[in-house]
Motif scaffolding. Structure first.
Motif, PDB file in Angstrom:
ATOM      1  N   HIS A  16      79.458 -19.654   0.986  1.00  0.00           N
ATOM      2  CA  HIS A  16      78.675 -19.513  -0.522  1.00  0.00           C
ATOM      3  C   HIS A  16      77.991 -18.174  -0.474  1.00  0.00           C
ATOM      4  O   HIS A  16      77.413 -17.810   0.626  1.00  0.00           O
ATOM      5  CB  HIS A  16      77.874 -20.615  -0.981  1.00  0.00           C
TER       6      HIS A  16
ATOM      7  N   THR B 140      75.143 -22.144 -12.743  1.00  0.00           N
ATOM      8  CA  THR B 140      76.548 -22.381 -12.383  1.00  0.00           C
ATOM      9  C   THR B 140      76.602 -23.151 -10.963  1.00  0.00           C
ATOM     10  O   THR B 140      77.356 -23.807 -10.732  1.00  0.00           O
ATOM     11  CB  THR B 140      77.359 -20.969 -12.346  1.00  0.00           C
ATOM     12  N   HIS B 141      75.880 -22.292  -9.880  1.00  0.00           N
ATOM     13  CA  HIS B 141      75.817 -22.783  -8.592  1.00  0.00           C
ATOM     14  C   HIS B 141      75.266 -24.365  -8.468  1.00  0.00           C
ATOM     15  O   HIS B 141      75.957 -25.135  -7.833  1.00  0.00           O
ATOM     16  CB  HIS B 141      75.054 -21.662  -7.660  1.00  0.00           C
TER      17      HIS B 141
ATOM     18  N   ASN C 122      75.194 -26.473 -11.005  1.00  0.00           N
ATOM     19  CA  ASN C 122      76.151 -27.590 -11.414  1.00  0.00           C
ATOM     20  C   ASN C 122      77.137 -27.813 -10.521  1.00  0.00           C
ATOM     21  O   ASN C 122      77.796 -28.807 -10.371  1.00  0.00           O
ATOM     22  CB  ASN C 122      76.662 -26.949 -12.808  1.00  0.00           C
ATOM     23  N   TRP C 123      77.673 -26.599  -9.860  1.00  0.00           N
ATOM     24  CA  TRP C 123      78.862 -27.022  -8.628  1.00  0.00           C
ATOM     25  C   TRP C 123      77.970 -28.008  -7.714  1.00  0.00           C
ATOM     26  O   TRP C 123      78.818 -28.771  -7.176  1.00  0.00           O
ATOM     27  CB  TRP C 123      78.984 -25.657  -7.866  1.00  0.00           C
TER      28      TRP C 123
END
Length: 88
Positions: A41, A53-54, A56-57
């Motif tokens: 990552h 975004t991260h 939520n992932w």
């Protein structure tokens, strides 16, 4: 429960609660994740969109994760070599 363990538990609850954590971050956030590159990552996220975004992932990746012994992990030290586990 110690103050530190209470804060850690609250942090985890807030991070995993969609809509709550997002109110705490600035639009121009710079988030350093020094150990993330070892997991494939990015080590640095810039701006609200990249961070959301991260996160939520991450929420999706840990959706079924549960602490095996929540009291041992969040409420104090333990002699057990197993402090958490992935449960079905």
């Amino acid at each position: 429960m110690t103050v530190a363990s209470a804060l850690l538990e609250r942090h985890i609850e807030t991070l995993l609660s969609s809509g709550e954590w997002e109110t705490l971050i600035a639009d121009d956030i710079l988030w350093e994740l020094p150990f993330a590159p070892a997991l494939g990552h990015p080590g640095r996220l810039e701006g609200r969109k990249a961070v959301e975004t991260h996160v939520n992932w991450f929420r999706g990746a840990v959706a079924n994760f549960r602490f095996g012994s929540r009291a041992a992990v969040l409420n104090g030290p333990t002699d057990s070599p197993v402090t958490f586990q992935d449960s079905p």
